[in-house]
Write a protein that holds these residues in place. Structure first.
Motif, PDB file in Angstrom:
ATOM      1  N   THR A  34      25.154  43.667  26.304  1.00  0.00           N
ATOM      2  CA  THR A  34      26.014  42.763  25.538  1.00  0.00           C
ATOM      3  C   THR A  34      27.268  42.404  26.326  1.00  0.00           C
ATOM      4  N   PHE A  35      27.890  43.403  26.968  1.00  0.00           N
ATOM      5  CA  PHE A  35      29.092  43.128  27.757  1.00  0.00           C
ATOM      6  C   PHE A  35      28.785  42.172  28.915  1.00  0.00           C
ATOM      7  N   VAL A  36      27.700  42.402  29.606  1.00  0.00           N
ATOM      8  CA  VAL A  36      27.343  41.533  30.743  1.00  0.00           C
ATOM      9  C   VAL A  36      27.138  40.093  30.269  1.00  0.00           C
ATOM     10  N   LEU A  37      26.428  39.909  29.175  1.00  0.00           N
ATOM     11  CA  LEU A  37      26.187  38.561  28.657  1.00  0.00           C
ATOM     12  C   LEU A  37      27.475  37.894  28.178  1.00  0.00           C
ATOM     13  N   LEU A  38      28.311  38.637  27.449  1.00  0.00           N
ATOM     14  CA  LEU A  38      29.573  38.072  26.973  1.00  0.00           C
ATOM     15  C   LEU A  38      30.535  37.795  28.126  1.00  0.00           C
ATOM     16  N   ALA A  39      30.557  38.658  29.133  1.00  0.00           N
ATOM     17  CA  ALA A  39      31.422  38.448  30.302  1.00  0.00           C
ATOM     18  C   ALA A  39      30.986  37.205  31.071  1.00  0.00           C
ATOM     19  N   TRP A  40      29.674  37.027  31.217  1.00  0.00           N
ATOM     20  CA  TRP A  40      29.167  35.827  31.886  1.00  0.00           C
ATOM     21  C   TRP A  40      29.586  34.574  31.114  1.00  0.00           C
ATOM     22  N   TRP A  41      29.437  34.606  29.794  1.00  0.00           N
ATOM     23  CA  TRP A  41      29.815  33.473  28.956  1.00  0.00           C
ATOM     24  C   TRP A  41      31.315  33.201  29.054  1.00  0.00           C
ATOM     25  N   LEU A  42      32.125  34.247  28.940  1.00  0.00           N
ATOM     26  CA  LEU A  42      33.579  34.076  28.975  1.00  0.00           C
ATOM     27  C   LEU A  42      34.042  33.546  30.333  1.00  0.00           C
ATOM     28  N   THR A  43      33.461  34.038  31.397  1.00  0.00           N
ATOM     29  CA  THR A  43      33.804  33.562  32.737  1.00  0.00           C
ATOM     30  C   THR A  43      33.432  32.094  32.908  1.00  0.00           C
ATOM     31  N   SER A  44      32.357  31.666  32.265  1.00  0.00           N
ATOM     32  CA  SER A  44      31.937  30.260  32.380  1.00  0.00           C
ATOM     33  C   SER A  44      32.925  29.313  31.712  1.00  0.00           C
ATOM     34  N   LEU A  45      33.815  29.821  30.888  1.00  0.00           N
ATOM     35  CA  LEU A  45      34.815  28.996  30.213  1.00  0.00           C
ATOM     36  C   LEU A  45      36.064  28.754  31.058  1.00  0.00           C
ATOM     37  N   THR A  46      36.122  29.323  32.260  1.00  0.00           N
ATOM     38  CA  THR A  46      37.245  29.104  33.162  1.00  0.00           C
ATOM     39  C   THR A  46      37.319  27.622  33.530  1.00  0.00           C
ATOM     40  N   ILE A  47      38.522  27.077  33.530  1.00  0.00           N
ATOM     41  CA  ILE A  47      38.726  25.677  33.901  1.00  0.00           C
ATOM     42  C   ILE A  47      39.498  25.634  35.219  1.00  0.00           C
ATOM     43  N   THR A  48      39.006  24.834  36.154  1.00  0.00           N
ATOM     44  CA  THR A  48      39.736  24.588  37.388  1.00  0.00           C
ATOM     45  C   THR A  48      40.320  23.187  37.324  1.00  0.00           C
ATOM     46  N   ILE A  49      41.642  23.098  37.512  1.00  0.00           N
ATOM     47  CA  ILE A  49      42.353  21.823  37.487  1.00  0.00           C
ATOM     48  C   ILE A  49      42.851  21.544  38.897  1.00  0.00           C
ATOM     49  N   ILE A  50      42.504  20.380  39.425  1.00  0.00           N
ATOM     50  CA  ILE A  50      42.956  19.995  40.763  1.00  0.00           C
ATOM     51  C   ILE A  50      43.472  18.562  40.698  1.00  0.00           C
ATOM     52  N   VAL A  51      44.699  18.379  41.184  1.00  0.00           N
ATOM     53  CA  VAL A  51      45.272  17.047  41.300  1.00  0.00           C
ATOM     54  C   VAL A  51      45.416  16.757  42.788  1.00  0.00           C
TER      55      VAL A  51
END
Length: 151
Positions: free
Chosen positions: A52-69
């Motif tokens: 469960t932790f591995v799956l939730l960690a993968w999901w949470l990490t996928s929500l990271t946003i990279t902003i580049i101007v």
């Protein structure tokens, strides 16, 4: 600041990762799965929380946003737009961002919001062929982000 090709000099960059509080929530969620299987499967007390932790960690990490101007474009995750279509950028404090996400929201707006970032930047779009009036993007440094877009 990196430079790759003419006009691609990075003016601003931010990686919006999940907060410590979000990580604590998935740890508690994974740990609580042990309580669900305790009466039924003794080995599951270890196996199920880890999975469960591995799956939730993968999901949470996928929500990271990279902003580049860059000098020419704005990248927010997979989305990008030429800066020539950006008319104005506004840095929102927590209260203004809350209103912009709620009653002040235009349903046509492009959103990249994360619950762990209370601040945001509104980026007005001036493109006759695009029905999107603005982008609303979470940021931990909205003043710097908006300034980078305005310069």
């Amino acid at each position: 600041m990196a430079t790759t090709q003419p006009g691609t000099h990075v003016v601003y960059q931010e990686k919006l990762r999940p907060s410590i509080g979000m990580w604590a929530l998935i740890i508690m969620g994974a740990a609580s799965t042990a309580l669900m299987v305790l009466p039924v499967w003794k080995l599951g007390i270890i196996i199920l929380p880890v999975i469960t932790f591995v799956l939730l960690a993968w999901w949470l990490t996928s929500l990271t946003i990279t902003i580049i101007v860059t000098e020419r474009q704005l990248f927010v995750g997979d989305a990008h737009i030429d800066r020539r279509f950006i008319s104005q950028a506004y840095a929102y404090d927590a209260e203004a961002a809350r209103q912009a996400r709620g009653t002040g929201l235009d349903a046509r707006a492009f959103l990249r919001l994360r619950p762990w970032a209370k601040l945001a930047v509104r980026i007005d779009i001036d493109d006759a062929s695009d029905p999107t009036p603005y982008w609303l993007v979470s940021s931990r440094n909205p003043k710097e982000f908006a300034t980078a877009l305005s310069s």
